[in-house]
Design a protein around this motif. Structure first.
Motif, PDB file in Angstrom:
ATOM      1  N   ARG A 428       4.982  22.757  20.604  1.00 36.14           N
ATOM      2  CA  ARG A 428       4.089  22.060  21.515  1.00 36.14           C
ATOM      3  C   ARG A 428       3.702  20.680  20.952  1.00 36.14           C
ATOM      4  NH1 ARG A 428      -2.046  23.987  23.011  1.00 36.14           N
ATOM      5  NH2 ARG A 428      -2.660  22.095  24.129  1.00 36.14           N
ATOM      6  N   MET A 429       3.398  20.638  19.669  1.00 35.34           N
ATOM      7  CA  MET A 429       3.033  19.367  19.048  1.00 35.34           C
ATOM      8  C   MET A 429       4.182  18.366  19.108  1.00 35.34           C
ATOM      9  SD  MET A 429       0.832  20.572  15.697  1.00 35.34           S
ATOM     10  CE  MET A 429       0.531  18.875  15.164  1.00 35.34           C
ATOM     11  N   GLY A 431       6.378  18.024  21.388  1.00 39.57           N
ATOM     12  CA  GLY A 431       6.385  17.432  22.713  1.00 39.57           C
ATOM     13  C   GLY A 431       5.283  16.408  22.891  1.00 39.57           C
ATOM     14  N   ASP A 432       4.098  16.724  22.383  1.00 44.27           N
ATOM     15  CA  ASP A 432       2.966  15.805  22.537  1.00 44.27           C
ATOM     16  C   ASP A 432       3.119  14.549  21.671  1.00 44.27           C
ATOM     17  OD1 ASP A 432       1.865  17.620  24.279  1.00 44.27           O
ATOM     18  OD2 ASP A 432       0.587  18.573  22.766  1.00 44.27           O
ATOM     19  N   LEU A 433       3.820  14.675  20.543  1.00 46.90           N
ATOM     20  CA  LEU A 433       3.981  13.548  19.614  1.00 46.90           C
ATOM     21  C   LEU A 433       5.306  12.822  19.795  1.00 46.90           C
ATOM     22  CD1 LEU A 433       2.659  15.277  16.358  1.00 46.90           C
ATOM     23  CD2 LEU A 433       1.407  13.705  17.828  1.00 46.90           C
ATOM     24  N   GLN A 434       5.976  13.067  20.902  1.00 45.29           N
ATOM     25  CA  GLN A 434       7.326  12.547  21.100  1.00 45.29           C
ATOM     26  C   GLN A 434       7.401  11.036  20.970  1.00 45.29           C
ATOM     27  OE1 GLN A 434       9.072  13.858  24.751  1.00 45.29           O
ATOM     28  NE2 GLN A 434      11.114  13.114  24.261  1.00 45.29           N
ATOM     29  N   TYR A 448      -4.363  12.131  19.368  1.00 46.96           N
ATOM     30  CA  TYR A 448      -3.771  13.337  19.946  1.00 46.96           C
ATOM     31  C   TYR A 448      -4.709  14.488  19.623  1.00 46.96           C
ATOM     32  CZ  TYR A 448       0.235  10.200  19.634  1.00 46.96           C
ATOM     33  OH  TYR A 448       1.064   9.107  19.722  1.00 46.96           O
ATOM     34  N   TRP A 450      -5.871  18.722  20.350  1.00 43.30           N
ATOM     35  CA  TRP A 450      -5.617  20.061  20.835  1.00 43.30           C
ATOM     36  C   TRP A 450      -6.932  20.824  20.709  1.00 43.30           C
ATOM     37  CZ3 TRP A 450      -2.632  17.170  17.604  1.00 43.30           C
ATOM     38  CH2 TRP A 450      -1.360  16.810  18.077  1.00 43.30           C
ATOM     39  N   THR A 456      -7.365  17.424  15.698  1.00 48.62           N
ATOM     40  CA  THR A 456      -7.182  16.070  16.222  1.00 48.62           C
ATOM     41  C   THR A 456      -6.393  15.263  15.208  1.00 48.62           C
ATOM     42  OG1 THR A 456      -9.286  16.164  17.412  1.00 48.62           O
ATOM     43  CG2 THR A 456      -8.354  13.983  17.030  1.00 48.62           C
TER      44      THR A 456
END
Length: 470
Positions: A428-429, A431-434, A448, A450, A456
């Motif tokens: 998941r991370m 994808g968020d940090l792409q 970022y 969660w 954070t």
């Protein structure tokens, strides 16, 4: 520094020989390769380091290599350093620890530079580059190994070249030598482009060096640096990127940690709780790592560079485990303040409920490497602050010896934070940090978060870390 031509033969100045045993042993290996160049052009430190001069290398010899037509090796200049190993054996520079171990730092540097058409003398800028690397080794007492990468962020010759970073490998011709003061190996500097450095970080340095050996214009089998090379190995052969991607996917990265601009905050308790909250924050006086934590961090990184079948963080022992090494030498993560006495209550394991991680942009771009190349392969990755004793280690559920657990994924020993991430959360991370994967400059600051994980991550400008009180 100045250029000189050494005279042949062994001479003396009073009772001190100009060619003592350590120096003579390296000269002997050079003469084996270049018997017709008994008196090569040299760059020498006018005021020796042991007399208070700024340059740790006493000499850099520069040889003209004709290459090898049978192996399609082009003509080039070959530079060899003298001074990282113990040349004298009298403790003037290096502590003499016997002939069975490494001599001094145990290695000398070499460099191979393509000879340009019409060039009759070797450029001297590589000598200053080698002095710069030697100053880093002497000042930090960190040693280099084959496969290491060096982020330089500037053309090696101060031109407009794309060759702005370095990898290190064994010199293809020079054999290790045994001196009366210990053994000496020869590590060759290889100039690389930014894209090649990043690939080495994401995969491993040895893999990229092997790809470069197969590309003549990128150095060939002897890895000769061409400062005029305008294309990366991936521009020259796009299929090489596929090999790197496959290597990352199947092997992960063997880069287990980096020096970084980073800090972390414990958000579990209000900031007025001086003892347990906000363990590390910008503008505060950081707590110091204990000897035991320092030893564990450097053992963590040392083990991380090995291809073990099962990843493990070495346990904190009651005694230092580096007793076999000379005490004057430090590995890459030993802190300057590690000898400080730290009260027991500051180094007990603390479970944290919520943490905030802060990185500069260069460190932030390595987060996807940390997650994809390390944690998804059951390994660990450490960011060690260059501004203090702060350390952040990410661990996967398969790593043994971590003090972070699935029940308490955030745990700290003083300024050392461990974060345990499950495979599902790592995916998941990623994808968020792409966007951190892109090579383009990202507008900062970036945050970022969660919330359900109480985690954070902020990516901040360098100025926040360089001027923490502003």
């Amino acid at each position: 520094m100045d250029e000189v031509r050494p005279t042949s033969g062994v001479q003396t100045h009073g009772l001190v020989p100009l060619f003592p045993p350590g120096l003579q042993a390296i000269y002997g290996e050079c003469r084996r390769l270049y018997p017709e160049q008994a008196n090569p052009l040299q760059v020498t430190a006018i005021v020796k380091y042991w007399l208070g001069g700024p340059d740790p290398l006493d000499y850099i010899s520069m040889y003209r290599s004709t290459g090898c037509a049978a192996q399609d090796i082009q003509e080039h200049w070959h530079y060899v350093s003298f001074g990282l190993s113990d040349l004298y054996g009298d403790n003037r520079v290096h502590e003499f620890t016997g002939a069975d171990g490494p001599s001094g730092f145990g290695f000398e540097l070499t460099f191979r530079l393509k000879r340009e058409t019409g060039e009759t003398a070797p450029p001297t800028w590589p000598a200053e580059l080698m002095q710069g690397l030697a100053r880093y080794v002497f000042q930090s007492e960190n040693t280099f190994c084959s496969g290491d990468h060096i982020s330089w962020h500037s053309p090696l010759d101060n031109s407009e070249s794309r060759i702005q970073h370095m990898l290190l490998t064994e010199d293809p011709q020079m054999q290790p030598v045994q001196t009366p003061f210990g053994s000496v190996s020869f590590l060759q500097i290889v100039g690389v482009c930014t894209e090649e450095l990043q690939a080495a970080q994401q995969w491993n340095g040895q893999g990229i060096l092997e790809l470069m050996r197969g590309v003549r214009v990128a150095g060939g089998s002897w890895l000769i640096t061409d400062m005029r090379r305008g294309e990366t190995i991936f521009d020259i052969d796009p299929h090489l990127q596929e090999r790197v991607d496959q290597g990352i996917e199947t092997e992960g990265s063997n880069l287990s940690g980096v020096s970084a601009k980073c800090v972390w905050d414990d958000l579990s308790r209000p900031p007025e709780d001086e003892e347990d909250s906000r363990s590390i924050c910008i503008g505060s006086q950081p707590r110091r790592l204990s000897d035991k934590d320092t030893e564990q961090i450097r053992e963590t990184l040392r083990k991380g560079l090995e291809f073990n079948s099962k990843a493990a963080i070495p346990p904190i022992s009651s005694q230092r485990q580096g007793h076999e090494r000379p005490q004057s030498r430090k590995d890459s993560l030993e802190s300057e303040s590690s000898a400080a006495i730290v009260p027991h209550e500051l180094v007990r394991t603390r479970q944290l409920e919520s943490v905030h991680l802060k990185f500069n942009q260069e460190s932030g771009t390595l987060l996807p490497l940390c997650l994809r190349g390390r944690l998804l392969h059951g390994r660990h990755f450490t960011f060690k602050s260059i501004n203090g004793d702060t350390a952040i280690t990410f661990v996967s559920t398969g790593v043994e010896g971590a003090f972070a657990t699935e029940e308490h994924p955030y745990a700290a020993h003083g300024p050392w934070l461990q974060i345990l991430l499950t495979e599902e959360f790592v995916e998941r991370m990623l994808g968020d940090l792409q966007e951190l994967n892109t090579r383009e400059e990202t507008e900062l600051p970036k945050e970022y978060s969660w919330p359900e994980k109480k985690l954070t991550i902020s990516v901040l400008p360098d100025s926040v870390f360089d001027n923490p009180l502003q």
